[in-house]
Design a protein around this motif. Sequence first.
Motif, PDB file in Angstrom:
ATOM      1  N   ILE A 144       0.832  -1.202   0.000  1.00 33.54           N
ATOM      2  CA  ILE A 144       0.000   0.000   0.000  1.00 33.54           C
ATOM      3  C   ILE A 144       0.866   1.251   0.000  1.00 33.54           C
ATOM      4  N   LEU A 145       1.902   1.254   0.825  1.00 30.39           N
ATOM      5  CA  LEU A 145       2.821   2.398   0.842  1.00 30.39           C
ATOM      6  C   LEU A 145       3.457   2.594  -0.526  1.00 30.39           C
ATOM      7  N   ASP A 146       3.861   1.514  -1.162  1.00 30.47           N
ATOM      8  CA  ASP A 146       4.551   1.579  -2.445  1.00 30.47           C
ATOM      9  C   ASP A 146       3.672   2.155  -3.534  1.00 30.47           C
ATOM     10  N   HIS A 147       2.384   1.799  -3.508  1.00 30.91           N
ATOM     11  CA  HIS A 147       1.485   2.198  -4.581  1.00 30.91           C
ATOM     12  C   HIS A 147       0.744   3.501  -4.314  1.00 30.91           C
ATOM     13  N   VAL A 148       0.542   3.836  -3.060  1.00 29.48           N
ATOM     14  CA  VAL A 148      -0.258   5.023  -2.731  1.00 29.48           C
ATOM     15  C   VAL A 148       0.622   6.233  -2.444  1.00 29.48           C
ATOM     16  N   TRP A 149       1.721   6.024  -1.718  1.00 32.16           N
ATOM     17  CA  TRP A 149       2.666   7.099  -1.455  1.00 32.16           C
ATOM     18  C   TRP A 149       3.813   6.979  -2.437  1.00 32.16           C
ATOM     19  N   ASP A 150       4.417   8.104  -2.823  1.00 34.17           N
ATOM     20  CA  ASP A 150       5.491   7.993  -3.803  1.00 34.17           C
ATOM     21  C   ASP A 150       6.780   7.513  -3.129  1.00 34.17           C
ATOM     22  N   PHE A 151       7.782   7.241  -3.957  1.00 36.61           N
ATOM     23  CA  PHE A 151       9.005   6.610  -3.472  1.00 36.61           C
ATOM     24  C   PHE A 151       9.770   7.474  -2.483  1.00 36.61           C
ATOM     25  N   ALA A 152       9.507   8.791  -2.485  1.00 32.04           N
ATOM     26  CA  ALA A 152      10.258   9.683  -1.606  1.00 32.04           C
ATOM     27  C   ALA A 152       9.705   9.714  -0.184  1.00 32.04           C
ATOM     28  N   TYR A 153       8.602   9.020   0.061  1.00 31.46           N
ATOM     29  CA  TYR A 153       8.000   9.054   1.392  1.00 31.46           C
ATOM     30  C   TYR A 153       8.909   8.363   2.403  1.00 31.46           C
ATOM     31  N   GLU A 154       9.234   9.076   3.473  1.00 35.64           N
ATOM     32  CA  GLU A 154      10.122   8.520   4.487  1.00 35.64           C
ATOM     33  C   GLU A 154       9.510   8.636   5.877  1.00 35.64           C
ATOM     34  N   GLY A 155       8.198   8.816   5.932  1.00 36.70           N
ATOM     35  CA  GLY A 155       7.517   8.966   7.213  1.00 36.70           C
ATOM     36  C   GLY A 155       7.208   7.629   7.867  1.00 36.70           C
ATOM     37  N   ASP A 156       6.335   7.679   8.839  1.00 36.36           N
ATOM     38  CA  ASP A 156       5.952   6.500   9.609  1.00 36.36           C
ATOM     39  C   ASP A 156       5.090   5.572   8.757  1.00 36.36           C
ATOM     40  N   PRO A 157       5.506   4.311   8.554  1.00 41.15           N
ATOM     41  CA  PRO A 157       4.689   3.376   7.763  1.00 41.15           C
ATOM     42  C   PRO A 157       3.333   3.097   8.391  1.00 41.15           C
ATOM     43  N   ASN A 158       3.179   3.412   9.679  1.00 43.86           N
ATOM     44  CA  ASN A 158       1.888   3.208  10.337  1.00 43.86           C
ATOM     45  C   ASN A 158       0.827   4.185   9.855  1.00 43.86           C
ATOM     46  N   ILE A 159       1.227   5.101   8.964  1.00 47.15           N
ATOM     47  CA  ILE A 159       0.248   6.005   8.372  1.00 47.15           C
ATOM     48  C   ILE A 159      -0.840   5.211   7.656  1.00 47.15           C
ATOM     49  N   VAL A 160      -0.483   4.020   7.151  1.00 44.62           N
ATOM     50  CA  VAL A 160      -1.475   3.169   6.474  1.00 44.62           C
ATOM     51  C   VAL A 160      -2.607   2.821   7.434  1.00 44.62           C
ATOM     52  N   GLU A 161      -2.267   2.506   8.688  1.00 46.33           N
ATOM     53  CA  GLU A 161      -3.287   2.151   9.670  1.00 46.33           C
ATOM     54  C   GLU A 161      -4.250   3.304   9.906  1.00 46.33           C
ATOM     55  N   VAL A 162      -3.726   4.529   9.870  1.00 49.21           N
ATOM     56  CA  VAL A 162      -4.572   5.711  10.067  1.00 49.21           C
ATOM     57  C   VAL A 162      -5.638   5.789   8.978  1.00 49.21           C
ATOM     58  N   TYR A 163      -5.227   5.552   7.736  1.00 52.32           N
ATOM     59  CA  TYR A 163      -6.178   5.640   6.624  1.00 52.32           C
ATOM     60  C   TYR A 163      -7.135   4.456   6.592  1.00 52.32           C
ATOM     61  N   VAL A 164      -6.657   3.295   6.964  1.00 52.26           N
ATOM     62  CA  VAL A 164      -7.551   2.137   7.047  1.00 52.26           C
ATOM     63  C   VAL A 164      -8.616   2.374   8.119  1.00 52.26           C
ATOM     64  N   SER A 165      -8.222   2.940   9.243  1.00 56.01           N
ATOM     65  CA  SER A 165      -9.181   3.250  10.313  1.00 56.01           C
ATOM     66  C   SER A 165     -10.224   4.260   9.824  1.00 56.01           C
ATOM     67  N   ALA A 166      -9.777   5.250   9.065  1.00 57.10           N
ATOM     68  CA  ALA A 166     -10.707   6.247   8.530  1.00 57.10           C
ATOM     69  C   ALA A 166     -11.701   5.590   7.573  1.00 57.10           C
ATOM     70  N   LEU A 167     -11.221   4.667   6.744  1.00 57.37           N
ATOM     71  CA  LEU A 167     -12.115   3.967   5.816  1.00 57.37           C
ATOM     72  C   LEU A 167     -13.131   3.118   6.579  1.00 57.37           C
ATOM     73  N   ARG A 168     -12.690   2.486   7.648  1.00 57.30           N
ATOM     74  CA  ARG A 168     -13.615   1.674   8.442  1.00 57.30           C
ATOM     75  C   ARG A 168     -14.712   2.535   9.062  1.00 57.30           C
ATOM     76  N   ARG A 169     -14.352   3.734   9.500  1.00 58.57           N
ATOM     77  CA  ARG A 169     -15.352   4.634  10.079  1.00 58.57           C
ATOM     78  C   ARG A 169     -16.391   5.043   9.040  1.00 58.57           C
ATOM     79  N   LYS A 170     -15.942   5.243   7.822  1.00 54.20           N
ATOM     80  CA  LYS A 170     -16.837   5.740   6.777  1.00 54.20           C
ATOM     81  C   LYS A 170     -17.607   4.638   6.055  1.00 54.20           C
TER      82      LYS A 170
END
Length: 241
Positions: free
Chosen positions: A195-221
Amino acid sequence: MRPPVSHHRPIGGASRRPFRFLIVEDEKRLALSLAKGLTAEGYAVDVVHDGLEGLHQASEAAYDLVVLDIMLPGMNGYRVCAALRAAGNDVPILMLTAKDGEYDEAEGLDTGADDYLTKPFSYVVLVARVKALLRRRGSAGGASPVHTVGPYAVDTAARRVTHAEDGEVALTTKEFAVLEQLVTRAGEVVSKSEILDHVWDFAYEGDPNIVEVYVSALRRKLGSSLIRTVRGAGYRLEVPR
């Protein structure tokens, strides 16, 4: 922006993952501006500044579209385009150039480019050309851009989610991109790194747990039962039967 250090691999064809672009442009400010704009549109974007590196990157990774400048160091855009076509790579190519004239356009198209844009150009026009090339590609593939998941219809072309009774569901650009990665592989386990590879570009160097944040948002919606966490492996979009 630095060149990518890893390559993603195609998963069942372009319709199976979010759109990913390669920009081959030696004007770094222009390349960065285009990358930021296209990322804001919801696409994943890689950037290189050299023709030889562009040829290597486009040959090794699976892209849905290449934005290719003509005047490049290492190898010019005409030769990059011709080499890709000679190798059987049919990725849509939008050529950019500061030149003008029918001969230049004809030469670009003769080498296998799908469209041509002369600098300076409007960003709005570039996005319109990009979307037209993607639609053309989708029509050729014959795959429907609309995926039905329970009461939801996910339209990957219009980038819109609608509920059968409640209408459109408002998602952010990144939320939709994460959902798209899951819905086009419904029933399969998709890892966090994919998911990180396809959704965020290659220069992303932040916390990989950002994926969990977006998955949680999708579950809420969309409902907590739609996306299942497969411990130690990733996420799976459940397909209601």
